[in-house]
Write a protein that holds these residues in place. Structure first.
Motif, mmCIF file in Angstrom:
data_model
loop_
_atom_site.group_PDB
_atom_site.id
_atom_site.type_symbol
_atom_site.label_atom_id
_atom_site.label_comp_id
_atom_site.label_asym_id
_atom_site.label_seq_id
_atom_site.Cartn_x
_atom_site.Cartn_y
_atom_site.Cartn_z
ATOM 1 N N ALA A 15 0.837 -1.210 0.000
ATOM 2 C CA ALA A 15 0.000 0.000 0.000
ATOM 3 C C ALA A 15 0.866 1.251 0.000
ATOM 4 O O ALA A 15 0.632 2.187 -0.773
ATOM 5 C CB ALA A 15 -0.934 -0.008 1.212
ATOM 6 N N ALA A 230 -14.103 -0.659 4.971
ATOM 7 C CA ALA A 230 -13.883 0.236 3.834
ATOM 8 C C ALA A 230 -15.053 1.190 3.702
ATOM 9 O O ALA A 230 -14.882 2.382 3.456
ATOM 10 C CB ALA A 230 -13.705 -0.572 2.556
ATOM 11 N N ILE A 233 -14.846 3.802 6.368
ATOM 12 C CA ILE A 233 -13.835 4.810 6.073
ATOM 13 C C ILE A 233 -14.343 5.801 5.038
ATOM 14 O O ILE A 233 -14.233 7.016 5.217
ATOM 15 C CB ILE A 233 -12.532 4.128 5.608
ATOM 16 C CG1 ILE A 233 -11.891 3.440 6.809
ATOM 17 C CG2 ILE A 233 -11.574 5.135 4.996
ATOM 18 C CD1 ILE A 233 -10.807 2.492 6.466
ATOM 19 N N LEU A 252 -7.828 14.830 4.516
ATOM 20 C CA LEU A 252 -7.399 14.124 3.311
ATOM 21 C C LEU A 252 -7.998 14.759 2.058
ATOM 22 O O LEU A 252 -7.289 14.990 1.072
ATOM 23 C CB LEU A 252 -7.807 12.656 3.400
ATOM 24 C CG LEU A 252 -7.483 11.804 2.185
ATOM 25 C CD1 LEU A 252 -5.983 11.723 1.983
ATOM 26 C CD2 LEU A 252 -8.048 10.407 2.337
ATOM 27 N N VAL A 264 -1.261 13.331 2.012
ATOM 28 C CA VAL A 264 -2.007 12.235 1.393
ATOM 29 C C VAL A 264 -1.310 10.914 1.709
ATOM 30 O O VAL A 264 -1.937 9.948 2.156
ATOM 31 C CB VAL A 264 -2.108 12.423 -0.139
ATOM 32 C CG1 VAL A 264 -2.800 11.237 -0.775
ATOM 33 C CG2 VAL A 264 -2.851 13.700 -0.474
ATOM 34 N N VAL A 268 -3.077 7.948 3.852
ATOM 35 C CA VAL A 268 -3.360 6.672 3.190
ATOM 36 C C VAL A 268 -2.606 5.547 3.897
ATOM 37 O O VAL A 268 -3.161 4.476 4.156
ATOM 38 C CB VAL A 268 -2.985 6.730 1.689
ATOM 39 C CG1 VAL A 268 -3.065 5.354 1.065
ATOM 40 C CG2 VAL A 268 -3.906 7.684 0.959
ATOM 41 N N THR A 271 -4.298 4.755 7.270
ATOM 42 C CA THR A 271 -5.564 4.050 7.099
ATOM 43 C C THR A 271 -5.328 2.601 6.688
ATOM 44 O O THR A 271 -5.994 1.695 7.182
ATOM 45 C CB THR A 271 -6.424 4.735 6.028
ATOM 46 O OG1 THR A 271 -6.176 6.123 6.076
ATOM 47 C CG2 THR A 271 -7.868 4.473 6.259
ATOM 48 N N SER A 272 -4.357 2.390 5.764
ATOM 49 C CA SER A 272 -4.112 1.024 5.325
ATOM 50 C C SER A 272 -3.606 0.176 6.481
ATOM 51 O O SER A 272 -4.038 -0.968 6.660
ATOM 52 C CB SER A 272 -3.088 0.997 4.191
ATOM 53 O OG SER A 272 -3.478 1.867 3.183
ATOM 54 N N THR A 275 -6.547 -0.629 8.658
ATOM 55 C CA THR A 275 -7.434 -1.597 8.023
ATOM 56 C C THR A 275 -6.841 -2.999 8.104
ATOM 57 O O THR A 275 -7.522 -3.956 8.484
ATOM 58 C CB THR A 275 -7.628 -1.245 6.538
ATOM 59 O OG1 THR A 275 -7.861 0.148 6.428
ATOM 60 C CG2 THR A 275 -8.786 -1.996 5.948
ATOM 61 N N ILE A 276 -5.558 -3.101 7.740
ATOM 62 C CA ILE A 276 -4.929 -4.421 7.711
ATOM 63 C C ILE A 276 -4.860 -5.012 9.110
ATOM 64 O O ILE A 276 -5.136 -6.196 9.322
ATOM 65 C CB ILE A 276 -3.544 -4.320 7.046
ATOM 66 C CG1 ILE A 276 -3.730 -4.010 5.565
ATOM 67 C CG2 ILE A 276 -2.764 -5.599 7.225
ATOM 68 C CD1 ILE A 276 -2.534 -3.416 4.889
ATOM 69 N N SER B 105 -7.063 -4.397 0.564
ATOM 70 C CA SER B 105 -7.087 -3.832 1.915
ATOM 71 C C SER B 105 -6.948 -2.314 1.893
ATOM 72 O O SER B 105 -7.008 -1.685 2.943
ATOM 73 C CB SER B 105 -6.009 -4.467 2.778
ATOM 74 O OG SER B 105 -4.754 -4.196 2.223
ATOM 75 N N ILE B 106 -6.759 -1.710 0.716
ATOM 76 C CA ILE B 106 -6.795 -0.247 0.648
ATOM 77 C C ILE B 106 -8.234 0.148 0.337
ATOM 78 O O ILE B 106 -8.780 -0.295 -0.664
ATOM 79 C CB ILE B 106 -5.871 0.290 -0.460
ATOM 80 C CG1 ILE B 106 -4.499 -0.376 -0.372
ATOM 81 C CG2 ILE B 106 -5.732 1.790 -0.358
ATOM 82 C CD1 ILE B 106 -3.580 0.032 -1.500
ATOM 83 N N PRO B 107 -8.860 0.959 1.190
ATOM 84 C CA PRO B 107 -10.252 1.326 0.941
ATOM 85 C C PRO B 107 -10.410 1.991 -0.434
ATOM 86 O O PRO B 107 -9.602 2.849 -0.799
ATOM 87 C CB PRO B 107 -10.564 2.323 2.056
ATOM 88 C CG PRO B 107 -9.604 1.995 3.134
ATOM 89 C CD PRO B 107 -8.377 1.503 2.458
ATOM 90 N N PRO B 108 -11.447 1.566 -1.217
ATOM 91 C CA PRO B 108 -11.633 2.077 -2.584
ATOM 92 C C PRO B 108 -11.617 3.592 -2.664
ATOM 93 O O PRO B 108 -11.050 4.157 -3.607
ATOM 94 C CB PRO B 108 -12.995 1.528 -2.978
ATOM 95 C CG PRO B 108 -13.193 0.348 -2.141
ATOM 96 C CD PRO B 108 -12.435 0.558 -0.868
ATOM 97 N N LEU B 110 -9.952 5.714 -1.057
ATOM 98 C CA LEU B 110 -8.583 6.242 -1.037
ATOM 99 C C LEU B 110 -7.933 6.048 -2.404
ATOM 100 O O LEU B 110 -7.256 6.940 -2.917
ATOM 101 C CB LEU B 110 -7.747 5.551 0.035
ATOM 102 C CG LEU B 110 -8.202 5.724 1.484
ATOM 103 C CD1 LEU B 110 -7.174 5.156 2.428
ATOM 104 C CD2 LEU B 110 -8.425 7.190 1.787
#
Lengths: 296, 260
Positions: A15, A230, A233, A252, A264, A268, A271-272, A275-276, B105-108, B110
């Motif tokens: 990511a 997702a 978010i 953002l 940015v 990002v 957040t990744s 999430t992971i 796993s990256i939110p769409p 973003l």
């Protein structure tokens, strides 16, 4: 387990690298735009960009991007504020919004799903209709409707700029998906033979639902909750903008608008990672709930 | 059978809307600004005095067009990703699966926002960003569907009859994938409708003044206290359209699961 951890680390690396490469090939940046609009010449722009290391060779820039992410040692191009301060200031507001939205959505989603699967005829019909409507309603639209209706209905909440209103907008969408997942999962459980067996043993209907079906159906519901991350978010990003609320999402959006790349990149990446990490934890929870799932 | 009638009705209504849209000019200023709904303007007028009803009709066509474009991009990206994971040596497949799950796993939103940084902020770019952001999800769906099909008995039969790799893919696997692909396309389409409009509402792009529903929502926001119909009408149209698409997708999904 180790393999799962390895793939989580790979995901994070991927990511960050992907965002880095994409932002690297992006034309323009915040410095360029700001200086051009203030009438500066090319020489000044070049000098400023070089001072900030924006024209560094790709390997050097990549190493520095990682160093900056790990140490939190970068500054916003647009405002000059250190990014760790920017994020620390906004994180609490965003976390509060997301937590309240989840707290509103989980009980209503579970109840609506249960009614849609096991309620009376009228209850099933109305719950299913409600779910279809909720699933089709974009977060920004429910947010705008709440903003239109709130001054008349809940003037106090508007005045306090309460977190409840934006959280409700996110929760409406989350309720739809959660309810649909609960409905499908509980329906599938009721087709299983063990429910029939429990009935024939004379187990009361209520405890069939709570002790058998819900317990066995919990795994798909849990994994849906985490897959909705997702959605949560994007809901946060949208509602923060629609409600003009401070937070990471709005930061953002603004950073994207002025091409403030370090911001940015940092948001990002953050957040990744979150999430992971949450997906990883939820796999663990599912394995605890259902011994058949082994962490591979 | 009822569904067939529904589809026919939807097509007829759609054609009527397309024809009606040709007859109206969405950017003509026909009344006072922010007139409430009346018999002359069924959904009132916007902040310039343009007919919201006419804009809704014309914009509907564009809205559907750009969401379809995003869907095509998402499906193409998904097919490319799947094509990279499926055949070939085991190590390559494992690596691509790791890449897919990392992308997933990256939110769409973003991904779409980063893609918008790269491009300008027009309508095409929005559709592109939306499409790209959903490519990974389509890829994961397609590769698991094709794994199910490659394991099916008729494929084993074709292999034992001596069918070549190319023959089996083109004659057996791809045709069986088609219905899944159509169902997935509908799901992606309904997400694309919502995502396109949300990028518009965030102010990240779109063409200001164009009658797309997302732009109408974005513009209507600024006068929604005085003229709530500016926000309610395009949003409601979007919800109804998404509900219809979701309904079709569910019917198709039910068919597919009973067939399996």
């Amino acid at each position: 387990m180790t393999r799962r951890l390895f793939s989580a680390i790979f995901s994070i690396w991927f990511a960050v690298t992907l965002t880095f490469l994409l932002l690297r090939i992006a034309p323009g940046n915040a410095i360029h735009t700001a200086l051009i609009s203030s009438g500066a010449g090319q020489a000044i722009i070049d000098e400023r960009e070089a001072a900030l290391g924006l024209n560094a060779p790709i390997i050097e820039a990549y190493v520095r991007a990682w160093w900056e992410l790990v140490s939190g040692n970068s500054v916003s191009l647009a405002s000059g504020i250190p990014i760790h301060m920017l994020i620390e200031g906004q994180l609490a507001a965003t976390a509060e919004l997301a937590a309240v939205a989840l707290a509103l959505a989980i009980p209503t989603g579970l109840v609506t799903g249960l009614v849609a699967a096991r309620g009376s005829r009228l209850g099933r019909f109305s719950a299913q209709t409600l779910i279809s409507i909720l699933l089709a309603t974009p977060v920004y639209w429910s947010g705008l409707l709440i903003l239109i209706a709130a001054p008349a209905l809940f003037p106090a909440l508007i005045q306090q700029q309460s977190v409840l209103l934006p959280a409700a907008a996110i929760a409406l969408g989350l309720t739809g998906t959660l309810a649909r997942a609960t409905e499908t999962s509980i329906r599938a459980q009721y087709r299983e033979a063990y429910i029939l067996a429990a009935r024939s043993r004379g187990v009361p209907e209520l405890s069939i639902l709570t002790r058998h079906a819900l317990r066995a159906g919990a795994v798909p519901i849990t994994s849906t909750i985490t897959l909705q991350l997702a959605f949560l978010i994007s809901g946060v990003v949208v509602t923060e903008t629609v409600f003009a609320r401070a937070g990471l999402g709005r930061t953002l959006v603004n950073a994207v608008l002025v091409q403030d790349f370090p911001v940015v990149q940092a948001i990002v990446a953050l957040t990744s990672v979150l999430t992971i990490a949450i997906l990883f934890l939820s796999d663990g929870v599912c394995a605890r709930l259902d011994p058949r799932i082994r962490m591979e | 059978m009822i569904h067939r009638h529904l589809i026919a009705a939807a097509i007829v209504v759609g054609l009527m809307i397309v024809v009606a849209a040709q007859l109206t000019d969405p950017s003509a200023i026909v009344g006072q600004p922010l007139e409430p709904p009346s018999t002359q303007f069924l959904i009132g007028t916007d902040f310039l005095g343009r007919d919201v009803g006419a804009r809704l009709l014309v914009g509907g066509v564009d809205t559907i067009l750009f969401a379809s474009l995003a869907t095509v991009i998402a499906i193409t990206a998904g097919i490319l990703l799947t094509a990279l994971t499926m055949p070939g040596p085991r190590r390559q497949a494992t690596m691509m699966t790791a890449v897919l799950s990392a992308l997933l796993s990256i939110p769409p939103i973003l991904i779409a926002m980063v893609a918008l940084v790269l491009t300008d902020a027009g309508r095409l770019q929005i559709a592109f960003s939306t499409g790209i952001s959903m490519g990974a999800a389509v890829g994961v769906f397609l590769s698991s569907a094709s794994r199910v099909i490659t394991g099916a008995e008729f494929v084993t039969a074709a292999i034992s009859l001596g069918g070549s790799e190319g023959h089996i893919w083109s004659r057996h696997i791809v045709p069986s994938l088609a219905p899944y692909l159509i169902q997935q396309a509908m799901v992606v389409f309904s997400y694309a409708l919502i995502m396109n409009a949300s990028l518009n509402v965030l102010g990240l792009g779109g063409a200001p003044g164009s009658p797309e529903w997302g732009s109408m929502l974005a513009e209507g926001r600024y006068s929604m206290r005085d003229a709530p119909w500016l926000v309610i009408a395009p949003g409601l149209a979007l919800v109804v359209l998404v509900m219809a698409v979701n309904g079709f997708a569910r019917v198709l999904e039910r068919r597919l699961t009973t067939w399996r």
